[in-house]
Design an enzyme around this catalytic site. Sequence first.
Site, PDB file in Angstrom:
ATOM      1  N   GLY A 178       0.819  -1.207   0.000  1.00 47.48           N
ATOM      2  CA  GLY A 178       0.000   0.000   0.000  1.00 47.48           C
ATOM      3  C   GLY A 178       0.852   1.256   0.000  1.00 47.48           C
ATOM      4  O   GLY A 178       2.015   1.221  -0.410  1.00 47.48           O
ATOM      5  N   GLY A 191       5.458   5.202  -8.631  1.00 44.85           N
ATOM      6  CA  GLY A 191       6.328   4.040  -8.880  1.00 44.85           C
ATOM      7  C   GLY A 191       5.500   2.761  -8.985  1.00 44.85           C
ATOM      8  O   GLY A 191       5.738   1.912  -9.856  1.00 44.85           O
ATOM      9  N   HIS A 192       4.502   2.618  -8.106  1.00 40.62           N
ATOM     10  CA  HIS A 192       3.625   1.438  -8.169  1.00 40.62           C
ATOM     11  C   HIS A 192       2.771   1.479  -9.442  1.00 40.62           C
ATOM     12  O   HIS A 192       2.540   0.444 -10.071  1.00 40.62           O
ATOM     13  CB  HIS A 192       2.691   1.397  -6.952  1.00 40.62           C
ATOM     14  CG  HIS A 192       3.403   1.221  -5.648  1.00 40.62           C
ATOM     15  ND1 HIS A 192       3.551   2.244  -4.740  1.00 40.62           N
ATOM     16  CD2 HIS A 192       4.017   0.144  -5.094  1.00 40.62           C
ATOM     17  CE1 HIS A 192       4.204   1.798  -3.679  1.00 40.62           C
ATOM     18  NE2 HIS A 192       4.508   0.539  -3.872  1.00 40.62           N
ATOM     19  N   GLY A 228       9.641  -3.506  -8.568  1.00 37.18           N
ATOM     20  CA  GLY A 228      10.441  -2.310  -8.833  1.00 37.18           C
ATOM     21  C   GLY A 228      11.918  -2.569  -8.553  1.00 37.18           C
ATOM     22  O   GLY A 228      12.270  -3.122  -7.512  1.00 37.18           O
ATOM     23  N   ASP A 254      14.056  -1.607  -5.262  1.00 41.17           N
ATOM     24  CA  ASP A 254      14.436  -2.609  -4.260  1.00 41.17           C
ATOM     25  C   ASP A 254      15.122  -3.756  -5.000  1.00 41.17           C
ATOM     26  O   ASP A 254      14.585  -4.865  -5.109  1.00 41.17           O
ATOM     27  CB  ASP A 254      13.202  -3.097  -3.503  1.00 41.17           C
ATOM     28  CG  ASP A 254      12.576  -1.983  -2.682  1.00 41.17           C
ATOM     29  OD1 ASP A 254      13.276  -1.377  -1.870  1.00 41.17           O
ATOM     30  OD2 ASP A 254      11.384  -1.698  -2.886  1.00 41.17           O
ATOM     31  N   VAL A 262      11.314   4.550 -11.014  1.00 43.11           N
ATOM     32  CA  VAL A 262      10.715   5.824 -11.440  1.00 43.11           C
ATOM     33  C   VAL A 262      11.311   6.914 -10.555  1.00 43.11           C
ATOM     34  O   VAL A 262      11.410   6.762  -9.334  1.00 43.11           O
ATOM     35  CB  VAL A 262       9.178   5.789 -11.279  1.00 43.11           C
ATOM     36  CG1 VAL A 262       8.563   7.099 -11.740  1.00 43.11           C
ATOM     37  CG2 VAL A 262       8.588   4.631 -12.070  1.00 43.11           C
ATOM     38  N   SER A 270       9.683   6.901  -3.566  1.00 45.31           N
ATOM     39  CA  SER A 270       9.561   5.994  -2.438  1.00 45.31           C
ATOM     40  C   SER A 270       8.526   6.549  -1.477  1.00 45.31           C
ATOM     41  O   SER A 270       8.383   7.772  -1.355  1.00 45.31           O
ATOM     42  CB  SER A 270      10.916   5.891  -1.722  1.00 45.31           C
ATOM     43  OG  SER A 270      10.753   5.410  -0.411  1.00 45.31           O
TER      44      SER A 270
HETATM   45  O1  PAF Z   1       8.122  -4.282  -1.824  1.00 46.27           O
HETATM   46  C1  PAF Z   1       7.156  -4.465  -1.069  1.00 46.27           C
HETATM   47  O2  PAF Z   1       6.221  -3.663  -1.022  1.00 46.27           O
HETATM   48  C2  PAF Z   1       7.110  -5.701  -0.184  1.00 46.27           C
HETATM   49  O3  PAF Z   1       8.377  -6.067   0.238  1.00 46.27           O
HETATM   50  C3  PAF Z   1       6.376  -6.894  -0.847  1.00 46.27           C
HETATM   51  C4  PAF Z   1       7.098  -7.360  -2.095  1.00 46.27           C
HETATM   52  C5  PAF Z   1       4.957  -6.498  -1.191  1.00 46.27           C
HETATM   53  C6  PAF Z   1       6.331  -8.069   0.135  1.00 46.27           C
HETATM   54  O4  PAF Z   1       5.637  -7.742   1.300  1.00 46.27           O
END
Ligand code: PAF
Length: 279
Positions: A26, A31-32, A146, A149, A175, A184
Amino acid sequence: MRVITTVEEMKALSHEARRGAVFTMGALHEGHAQLMRECRQLIGADGLLVVSIFVNPTQFGDASDLENYPRTLDADIALCERNGVDVVFAPSVEEMMPADVVLPQFSAGELGTVLEGKSRPGHFDAVATVVHRLITITEPDVSCFGEKDFQQVVVVRQMVADAQLDVNIVGVPTVRETDGLAMSSRNVHLSAEERRIASVISRSLAAAASVASSGADAAIAAGLEVLSSEPAVVVDYFDIRGTDLGEAPTTGEARALVAVTLGGVRLIDNAPLTLGLVR
Ligand code: PAF
């Protein structure tokens, strides 16, 4: 768009379309949204795009970190809707980790103990374990992560290979804001002055890349020199590694990775670079 909260309902979804999944905790941002667009591109207009929203308690070292993690479900659902998501999977902790069921556990091994893993023991084991659970529930053909990470992407790929899961893990380039800062959810914790200073992180990566033909040591020195121009930045690490996060090669593709603290906020970033004189 459907919002599903139970594992049973998620597993009962029909299998016909090609499926893509983006797993998140969430606090969604651009970026998401980029991961969602990339995933849609890969599965096509007819594909089923699933986004999970689950704040995994086991991957937080610190109880207060978990407590303070932003929870913005309504805004997250709205962002998913705007980005053409078909299903939001937002389970409770009890649903994901029922007390009476022993779920398969994964270890990130050596990879989980370096870089980010060094200051967050057990974090990548917990990430590998929850991503395994999310994949077995949502059953995607492709899942986008992404590259911000980067270590997480490498850990997830390793888990998928170990568990022989039939899913294509796709790393999506970071992004960035216009000044280069990687997007972030943590950036909102920076003051205006810290936010200005934070662009030094991506500049340090660019400096490393610009001298990478001279080798890893020169690239690290160049990155650190740029970071030292901002006294407020406390460096945790600036490292060059192979693309599997093993030892850096003498020549060829590698990754520069950096973690700093700025005003109490931990920020990470990374970038590809080519080491040595590649003919
Ligand atoms: O990158 C994240 O948001 C979390 O580490 C993930 C991949 C959803 C696992 O909880």
